[in-house]
Design a protein around this motif. Structure first.
Motif, PDB file in Angstrom:
ATOM      1  N   ILE A  16     -40.519  29.293  35.764  1.00 17.90           N
ATOM      2  CA  ILE A  16     -39.929  28.387  34.771  1.00 17.90           C
ATOM      3  C   ILE A  16     -41.024  27.668  33.998  1.00 17.90           C
ATOM      4  O   ILE A  16     -40.988  27.592  32.767  1.00 17.90           O
ATOM      5  CB  ILE A  16     -38.994  27.369  35.467  1.00 17.90           C
ATOM      6  CG1 ILE A  16     -37.735  28.081  35.972  1.00 17.90           C
ATOM      7  CG2 ILE A  16     -38.618  26.231  34.524  1.00 17.90           C
ATOM      8  CD1 ILE A  16     -36.853  27.227  36.857  1.00 17.90           C
ATOM      9  N   TYR A  55     -36.862  19.267  31.948  1.00 12.96           N
ATOM     10  CA  TYR A  55     -37.159  19.933  33.220  1.00 12.96           C
ATOM     11  C   TYR A  55     -37.250  18.874  34.311  1.00 12.96           C
ATOM     12  O   TYR A  55     -38.131  18.012  34.286  1.00 12.96           O
ATOM     13  CB  TYR A  55     -38.463  20.713  33.089  1.00 12.96           C
ATOM     14  CG  TYR A  55     -38.917  21.415  34.334  1.00 12.96           C
ATOM     15  CD1 TYR A  55     -38.036  22.092  35.163  1.00 12.96           C
ATOM     16  CD2 TYR A  55     -40.261  21.416  34.682  1.00 12.96           C
ATOM     17  CE1 TYR A  55     -38.466  22.746  36.306  1.00 12.96           C
ATOM     18  CE2 TYR A  55     -40.705  22.070  35.825  1.00 12.96           C
ATOM     19  CZ  TYR A  55     -39.800  22.732  36.626  1.00 12.96           C
ATOM     20  OH  TYR A  55     -40.239  23.374  37.754  1.00 12.96           O
ATOM     21  N   CYS A  87     -34.462  22.318  39.939  1.00 13.72           N
ATOM     22  CA  CYS A  87     -33.963  22.764  41.228  1.00 13.72           C
ATOM     23  C   CYS A  87     -32.541  22.277  41.482  1.00 13.72           C
ATOM     24  O   CYS A  87     -32.128  21.240  40.961  1.00 13.72           O
ATOM     25  CB  CYS A  87     -34.892  22.236  42.321  1.00 13.72           C
ATOM     26  SG  CYS A  87     -34.513  22.876  43.962  1.00 13.72           S
ATOM     27  N   ASN A 101     -29.882  26.780  35.814  1.00 16.00           N
ATOM     28  CA  ASN A 101     -31.065  27.635  35.780  1.00 16.00           C
ATOM     29  C   ASN A 101     -30.744  29.039  35.297  1.00 16.00           C
ATOM     30  O   ASN A 101     -31.110  29.420  34.218  1.00 16.00           O
ATOM     31  CB  ASN A 101     -31.732  27.660  37.153  1.00 16.00           C
ATOM     32  CG  ASN A 101     -32.348  26.330  37.482  1.00 16.00           C
ATOM     33  OD1 ASN A 101     -33.026  25.735  36.653  1.00 16.00           O
ATOM     34  ND2 ASN A 101     -32.096  25.826  38.673  1.00 16.00           N
ATOM     35  N   GLN A 153     -39.397  29.795  42.181  1.00 13.16           N
ATOM     36  CA  GLN A 153     -38.836  29.719  40.831  1.00 13.16           C
ATOM     37  C   GLN A 153     -39.640  28.833  39.879  1.00 13.16           C
ATOM     38  O   GLN A 153     -39.788  29.153  38.706  1.00 13.16           O
ATOM     39  CB  GLN A 153     -37.382  29.208  40.867  1.00 13.16           C
ATOM     40  CG  GLN A 153     -36.380  30.224  41.315  1.00 13.16           C
ATOM     41  CD  GLN A 153     -36.267  30.290  42.831  1.00 13.16           C
ATOM     42  OE1 GLN A 153     -36.660  29.376  43.539  1.00 13.16           O
ATOM     43  NE2 GLN A 153     -35.744  31.392  43.327  1.00 13.16           N
ATOM     44  N   GLY A 193     -31.848  32.287  35.809  1.00 12.48           N
ATOM     45  CA  GLY A 193     -33.072  32.871  35.284  1.00 12.48           C
ATOM     46  C   GLY A 193     -32.886  34.063  34.375  1.00 12.48           C
ATOM     47  O   GLY A 193     -33.672  34.273  33.449  1.00 12.48           O
ATOM     48  N   LEU A 218     -32.355  32.496  30.951  1.00 11.05           N
ATOM     49  CA  LEU A 218     -33.184  31.366  30.541  1.00 11.05           C
ATOM     50  C   LEU A 218     -33.865  31.637  29.210  1.00 11.05           C
ATOM     51  O   LEU A 218     -33.945  30.752  28.354  1.00 11.05           O
ATOM     52  CB  LEU A 218     -34.214  31.031  31.625  1.00 11.05           C
ATOM     53  CG  LEU A 218     -35.146  29.858  31.321  1.00 11.05           C
ATOM     54  CD1 LEU A 218     -34.368  28.587  31.018  1.00 11.05           C
ATOM     55  CD2 LEU A 218     -36.110  29.639  32.482  1.00 11.05           C
ATOM     56  N   ILE A 247     -32.937  21.940  33.041  1.00  7.86           N
ATOM     57  CA  ILE A 247     -33.224  22.889  34.109  1.00  7.86           C
ATOM     58  C   ILE A 247     -33.959  22.175  35.239  1.00  7.86           C
ATOM     59  O   ILE A 247     -34.515  21.101  35.050  1.00  7.86           O
ATOM     60  CB  ILE A 247     -34.035  24.104  33.600  1.00  7.86           C
ATOM     61  CG1 ILE A 247     -35.290  23.660  32.846  1.00  7.86           C
ATOM     62  CG2 ILE A 247     -33.174  24.986  32.715  1.00  7.86           C
ATOM     63  CD1 ILE A 247     -36.138  24.791  32.307  1.00  7.86           C
TER      64      ILE A 247
END
Length: 178
Positions: free
Chosen positions: A138, A84, A9, A67, A134, A69, A72, A7
């Motif tokens: 996360i 990450y 950006c 990602n 975000q 969300g 997740l 995960i």
């Protein structure tokens, strides 16, 4: 490391890392963007996306990058390893611009055929605001499972590459090599 999520950006290199890990570890790779987008940039509904991921996480071995969300938590619950990519905003913006020019009028390897690379203001803005909007969400979710999962957080491509190189050394040692 048999169930891995990658995960971070947009533009951080999640798909590239997932592909490299898949080769090094001989694990199947699932790109969430490829699952979500149909030809012509038509999205599937969120419930179908969740069903597809539930099927994948029920498997014995996999790598998933992306990602998304809303799912997740599902992936975090099922994985044994979280990677990450916590790169600076400028690096991710550079990544999406570089990707746009590299795949101009072409489909990336991690996308559904018929979804030629594009860059619009909405996505650019999402990447620019990722660290403020975000990332805290996360990071909170990662911290909540840090005692149950192996967590790797990299703040630069150099760190990520060093991690990949360390996997080669582990593989050599476990096979009786030097």
């Amino acid at each position: 490391m048999k169930k891995i999520i990658v995960i971070g950006c947009g533009g951080s290199g999640k798909s590239t890392l997932a592909r490299k890990l898949g080769i090094k570890l001989s694990l199947p790779v699932h790109h969430l963007d490829r699952l979500f987008w149909q030809p012509g940039w038509v999205s599937i509904d969120k419930e179908h996306m969740r069903e597809l991921q539930e099927k994948i996480v029920s498997g014995e071995e996999w790598i998933m990058d992306g990602n998304y969300g809303s799912t997740l938590d599902l992936r975090l619950a099922a994985c044994d390893t979280v990677i990450y990519l916590n790169y600076p905003t400028w690096r991710c913006l550079y990544g999406i611009l570089k990707r746009r020019f590299h795949y101009r009028k072409k489909t990336r390897p991690d996308m559904t055929e018929g979804c030629n690379e594009r860059l619009n203001w909405e996505f650019f803005r999402w990447v620019a605001r990722f660290q403020k909007v975000q990332a805290p969400v996360i990071q909170k979710k990662i911290v909540a499972c840090e005692h149950e999962k192996t967590i790797y957080s990299f703040s630069s491509p150099k760190q990520t590459e060093a991690f990949l190189q360390s996997l080669d050394k582990v593989k050599l040692q476990s096979s009786g090599g030097f």
